[in-house]
Design a protein around this motif. Structure first.
Motif, PDB file in Angstrom:
ATOM      1  N   VAL A   1       0.837  -1.204   0.000  1.00  0.00           N
ATOM      2  CA  VAL A   1       0.000   0.000   0.000  1.00  0.00           C
ATOM      3  C   VAL A   1       0.870   1.251   0.000  1.00  0.00           C
ATOM      4  CG1 VAL A   1      -1.744   1.308   1.292  1.00  0.00           C
ATOM      5  CG2 VAL A   1      -1.917  -1.177   1.137  1.00  0.00           C
ATOM      6  N   LYS A   2       1.863   1.250   0.890  1.00  0.00           N
ATOM      7  CA  LYS A   2       2.734   2.430   0.985  1.00  0.00           C
ATOM      8  C   LYS A   2       3.461   2.645  -0.346  1.00  0.00           C
ATOM      9  CE  LYS A   2       6.425   4.664   3.421  1.00  0.00           C
ATOM     10  NZ  LYS A   2       7.611   4.640   2.598  1.00  0.00           N
ATOM     11  N   THR A   3       3.891   1.578  -0.966  1.00  0.00           N
ATOM     12  CA  THR A   3       4.627   1.693  -2.229  1.00  0.00           C
ATOM     13  C   THR A   3       3.741   2.277  -3.332  1.00  0.00           C
ATOM     14  OG1 THR A   3       5.816  -0.291  -1.571  1.00  0.00           O
ATOM     15  CG2 THR A   3       6.102   0.414  -3.850  1.00  0.00           C
ATOM     16  N   VAL A   4       2.530   1.760  -3.477  1.00  0.00           N
ATOM     17  CA  VAL A   4       1.703   2.229  -4.603  1.00  0.00           C
ATOM     18  C   VAL A   4       1.062   3.593  -4.353  1.00  0.00           C
ATOM     19  CG1 VAL A   4       1.253  -0.094  -5.499  1.00  0.00           C
ATOM     20  CG2 VAL A   4      -0.404   0.950  -3.956  1.00  0.00           C
TER      21      VAL A   4
ATOM     22  N   ILE B   1       2.313   7.362   5.856  1.00  0.00           N
ATOM     23  CA  ILE B   1       2.784   6.798   7.123  1.00  0.00           C
ATOM     24  C   ILE B   1       3.022   5.314   6.874  1.00  0.00           C
ATOM     25  CG2 ILE B   1       2.009   6.196   9.452  1.00  0.00           C
ATOM     26  CD1 ILE B   1       0.465   8.890   9.378  1.00  0.00           C
ATOM     27  N   GLU B   2       4.163   4.812   7.346  1.00  0.00           N
ATOM     28  CA  GLU B   2       4.501   3.409   7.097  1.00  0.00           C
ATOM     29  C   GLU B   2       3.881   2.535   8.190  1.00  0.00           C
ATOM     30  OE1 GLU B   2       8.620   3.101   6.319  1.00  0.00           O
ATOM     31  OE2 GLU B   2       8.544   0.918   6.056  1.00  0.00           O
ATOM     32  N   ALA B   3       3.035   1.611   7.785  1.00  0.00           N
ATOM     33  CA  ALA B   3       2.350   0.764   8.782  1.00  0.00           C
ATOM     34  C   ALA B   3       2.217  -0.652   8.234  1.00  0.00           C
ATOM     35  CB  ALA B   3       0.969   1.341   9.072  1.00  0.00           C
ATOM     36  N   PRO B   4       2.122  -1.636   9.119  1.00  0.00           N
ATOM     37  CA  PRO B   4       1.993  -3.016   8.637  1.00  0.00           C
ATOM     38  C   PRO B   4       0.675  -3.269   7.907  1.00  0.00           C
ATOM     39  CG  PRO B   4       1.840  -2.940  11.044  1.00  0.00           C
ATOM     40  CD  PRO B   4       2.230  -1.574  10.584  1.00  0.00           C
ATOM     41  N   HIS B   5      -0.371  -2.526   8.293  1.00  0.00           N
ATOM     42  CA  HIS B   5      -1.679  -2.694   7.646  1.00  0.00           C
ATOM     43  C   HIS B   5      -2.356  -1.320   7.536  1.00  0.00           C
ATOM     44  CE1 HIS B   5      -1.120  -6.807   9.039  1.00  0.00           C
ATOM     45  NE2 HIS B   5      -1.216  -6.411  10.293  1.00  0.00           N
ATOM     46  N   TYR B   6      -3.391  -1.300   6.728  1.00  0.00           N
ATOM     47  CA  TYR B   6      -4.216  -0.083   6.617  1.00  0.00           C
ATOM     48  C   TYR B   6      -5.686  -0.493   6.549  1.00  0.00           C
ATOM     49  CZ  TYR B   6       0.132   2.188   5.233  1.00  0.00           C
ATOM     50  OH  TYR B   6       1.421   2.657   5.207  1.00  0.00           O
TER      51      TYR B   6
END
Ligand SMILES: Cc1cc2nc3c(=O)[nH]c(=O)nc-3n(C[C@H](O)[C@H](O)[C@H](O)COP(=O)(O)O)c2cc1C
Length: 297
Positions: A56-59, A71-76
């Motif tokens: 998610v963070k990448t795209v 914000i970098e997180a394991p899930h969203y």
């Protein structure tokens, strides 16, 4: 510390443990985001769990987060909404309830603004007519989470935060010490716009604790855009419109505030309901919108 005192210490979490949520936390999220959503207009929202936070963070780099910084997180969570004000408010209300309850499972969270909803939806491969109005980063907070520990301690005394009165007893410090927060008295007017009450008057009316709690609600850019007008036993919520002309953002902030207000009233032993379509008999000026009126039942 009471449960709601713990809430006055709630804050957005922006640094997470890289490992994903544990299974009990995951099943809490899974349950909480499964429709139907227990909120007015709940049928107009669609909440999805995005397990692979790295993807998610990448795209979404450049498309979401303040200034495009994710914000970098394991899930969203992805929040999809019919593009109408009452649906944005429903999303703000319901998501914030989930995030509040999730603290019990050591889940930290932070709302994430979506600047480019169409492109973001496309990059995530969503097939939906609804608008991707926000994301929420979720995961285990990196720093020691005193709030989660507190929630776990009180868990022993009640079945669930969803059980009647399950939020524990209200007992809030009346300090106005948080420097980044508006003073409580500046939030509330009596009868009409601009008619402020003193701290003592709020306290005499047993309202100081409620508005002290309200100041802790999250808002876009920490704008704290709320003003409340006391009208007899009813309370009117107004929001200062943001400069971006972003109706979704104003109404998300409003829905979040409505949740905390409900929670605080519930703690005081009241139950009530937020209503739409309130006439402006309060001289609310241009630049502010009336989002609803709370009536005690
Ligand atoms: C609709 C909404 C969008 C937000 N978007 C972001 C964001 O993109 N990035 C971020 O760091 N914080 C974001 N926030 C978090 C707010 O900045 C935060 O709630 C506010 O500064 C108050 O801080 P606190 O939550 O720690 O009390 C958002 C909050 C809301 C309600």
């Amino acid at each position: 510390m009471s449960q709601l005192q713990a809430l006055t210490k709630r804050k957005s979490v922006r640094e997470y443990n890289k490992r994903g949520l544990k299974s009990d936390a995951l099943s809490f999220v899974d349950q909480a985001i499964r429709p139907p959503y227990a909120v007015d207009n709940g049928d107009k929202i669609d909440i999805r769990f995005l397990e692979d936070g790295h993807h998610v963070k990448t795209v979404l780099g450049g498309l979401a987060g303040y200034a495009g910084v994710m914000i970098e997180a394991p899930h969203y969570l992805a929040v999809l909404v019919e593009p109408i004000p009452e649906a944005y408010r429903a999303a703000g209300y319901y998501i914030e309830k989930v995030l509040f309850d999730s603290m019990e499972y050591n889940i930290g969270s932070c709302w994430v603004h979506v600047a480019e909803p169409h492109m973001a939806k496309e990059r995530l491969g969503f097939d939906s007519d609804k608008q991707l109005v926000a994301l929420v980063a979720i995961g285990e907070p990196l720093e020691d989470n005193a709030i989660a520990k507190f929630f776990q301690r009180i868990k022993a005394n009640k079945a669930s935060v969803y059980s009647p009165g399950g939020y524990g007893n209200l007992e809030i410090e009346y300090s106005d010490t948080q420097s980044d927060r508006t003073s409580t008295v500046d939030l509330v007017y009596l009868d009409t716009w601009g008619n402020s009450l003193t701290r003592d008057e709020l306290e005499q009316r047993n309202l100081l604790e409620i508005y002290t709690l309200m100041k802790n609600a999250p808002s876009w850019g920490n704008r704290q855009p709320w003003k409340f007008i006391i009208d007899g036993y009813d309370i009117v919520l107004t929001i200062q419109n943001n400069e971006r002309g972003d109706i979704a953002s104003d109404n998300l902030d409003g829905g979040i505030a409505m949740f905390y207000f409900d929670l605080a009233m519930n703690q005081r032993g009241f139950s009530g309901h937020w209503h739409n379509d309130v006439e402006n008999t309060y001289h609310v000026p241009e630049g502010y919108s009336i989002l609803g009126k709370y009536t005690v039942e």
